[in-house]
Design an enzyme around this catalytic site. Structure first.
Site, PDB file in Angstrom:
ATOM      1  CB  CYS A 227      -0.919   0.002   1.217  1.00  0.00           C
ATOM      2  SG  CYS A 227      -1.922  -1.482   1.398  1.00  0.00           S
ATOM      3  N   GLY A 229       1.253   4.265  -1.441  1.00  0.00           N
ATOM      4  CA  GLY A 229       0.972   5.691  -1.362  1.00  0.00           C
ATOM      5  C   GLY A 229       2.064   6.484  -2.057  1.00  0.00           C
ATOM      6  N   GLY A 231       5.155   6.641  -1.156  1.00  0.00           N
ATOM      7  CA  GLY A 231       6.416   5.906  -1.160  1.00  0.00           C
ATOM      8  C   GLY A 231       7.407   6.290  -0.095  1.00  0.00           C
ATOM      9  N   GLY A 232       6.987   7.063   0.914  1.00  0.00           N
ATOM     10  CA  GLY A 232       7.928   7.486   1.941  1.00  0.00           C
ATOM     11  C   GLY A 232       8.563   6.326   2.685  1.00  0.00           C
ATOM     12  CE  LYS A 233       4.624   3.910   7.101  1.00  0.00           C
ATOM     13  NZ  LYS A 233       3.948   5.131   6.578  1.00  0.00           N
ATOM     14  CG  ASP A 289       1.043   2.958   5.996  1.00  0.00           C
ATOM     15  OD1 ASP A 289       0.123   2.862   6.843  1.00  0.00           O
ATOM     16  OD2 ASP A 289       1.639   4.012   5.772  1.00  0.00           O
ATOM     17  CB  CYS A 342      -1.324   6.767  10.330  1.00  0.00           C
ATOM     18  SG  CYS A 342      -2.514   7.077   9.014  1.00  0.00           S
TER      19      CYS A 342
END
Length: 387
Positions: A227, A229, A231-233, A289, A342
């Site tokens: 998941c 999104g 791509g920060g993780k 996530d 979150c």
């Protein structure tokens, strides 16, 4: 714009929000119609609007009603400022208080109003957070801090701090995760700084960094961010180890900026559509996530707090269960399925993990943790599952 004019503008924007317009759209419409407003004015009005939305129930009580004027009056009273000194009608100041506005106000009553939660969420917060629920709810009424993540592929922490300082951004290391920096001054300069443009740092909340830091990643692993999104993780994991990173999201548009961000960070990621996942499986690690209520990040998105309903929460649980089931099929034997949200709520966290384990008796949970504002960042939950 004078401070009084900014308050009048914020009240106008808030009326649009209360009529159902998203805050981002209402603020954009106001700024387009207010060419006289400089960047400092726009930022100040935005801060006032989001501050009022975070404290909508308590501000409405103190301000005498859930209107743009009422919320601004309530915030002034909470801050110890007599609203009569601001609502004067002089120049571009808001019109003077009416007799009703002077009389129709009170201190917030009840746990939900006092802590700025919908009443139905008080019990779920207590179930999830125990004695810390009230402190956590009150923390969600404040502005979230700005965190950066040092990209160790390109620099060291000291070098990143020096580069930021040269562009007027002050930051300091934070214990929530290795390489986490909390910005103490110049947050609005980050995106224009050389440290950011050159990929030395990335904007990422501290708890989000801690979630990825909890996951063991080693050279040569095959990793899927299911998941993804923005791509920060993925970028955080790629900054720690030379591995193969694949990214997927049910809405591919959310990943549109990821290739450019990866190039800036000096890492390689591959975007996959849903139809390609099984062909590339199995994975040593699949991170989910999952879509959730966002209750851990309501400081950044206060509108989500007031939009959530019991029905919506139940529907999200069904989505989360489906994601876990689908992602588990992509994990290699002995691999890890990392489930994150979150959210503070048990219905999206412990309950979802328990339901998954009940349906998949060969799997077990080896680690889980909830992060909250007391740790420094947003609210997050992470569980490591192995099959």
């Amino acid at each position: 714009m004078t401070p009084e004019a900014r308050i009048a503008a914020a009240a106008e924007v808030l009326d649009a929000c209360l009529d159902g317009q998203p805050a981002t759209r209402a603020l954009l419409n106001w700024s387009r119609a207010s060419r006289f407003a400089g960047s400092g004015d726009r930022n100040a009005v935005r801060d006032l609007v989001y501050g009022a939305l975070r404290r909508k129930r308590s501000a409405a009580a103190r301000g005498g009603g859930e209107t743009g004027r009422g919320l601004m009056i309530g915030l002034l009273r909470e801050a110890g400022t007599a609203p009569e000194t601001v609502f004067t009608g002089h120049g571009h100041a808001p019109a003077p208080l009416s007799d009703d506005e002077r009389a129709a106000w009170r201190e917030p009553e009840g746990e939900g109003e006092r802590c700025d939660l919908p009443d139905w969420l008080v019990a779920p917060f207590g179930e999830a957070l125990g004695p810390a629920w009230e402190e956590t709810a009150l923390a969600l009424r404040d502005r979230a801090p700005v965190f950066l993540r040092v990209n160790f592929r390109k620099t060291t922490q000291d070098q990143a701090l020096a580069a930021l300082s040269s562009d007027g951004v002050s930051a300091s290391p934070h214990a929530i995760a290795e390489g986490a920096l909390i910005v103490t001054e110049g947050a609005r300069k980050v995106a224009q700084s050389a440290a950011y443009r050159d990929g030395l740092v990335e904007l990422q909340d501290g708890a989000s960094q801690a979630v990825t830091a909890s996951i063991s990643i080693s050279k040569g692993m095959k990793v899927l961010d299911y998941c993804c999104g923005g791509g920060g993780k993925t970028l955080a994991m790629a900054g720690r180890a030379e591995a193969t990173f694949h990214c997927h999201d049910a809405d591919p548009g959310r990943m549109a900026d990821l290739p450019a961000r990866a190039r800036r960070a000096g890492v390689r990621v591959e975007l996959l559509g849903t139809g390609s996942l099984a062909r590339h499986a199995p994975y040593d690690l699949v991170l989910c996530d999952a879509p959730c209520s966002g209750s851990g990040s309501w400081r950044r998105d206060p509108e989500g707090k007031w939009a959530l309903t019991p029905g919506r929460l139940a529907a999200l649980g069904d989505v989360q269960t489906g994601i876990l089931d689908a992602a588990a099929a992509l994990v290699a034997p002995g691999g890890t399925l990392a489930y994150a949200t979150c959210s503070f709520l048990r219905a999206e966290n412990e309950d979802r993990v328990a339901a998954f384990l009940a349906a998949h008796p060969d799997w077990r949970c080896t680690f889980h943790r909830r992060f909250g504002p007391q740790d420094g960042g947003d609210g997050f939950f992470i569980a490591h599952l192995t099959g």
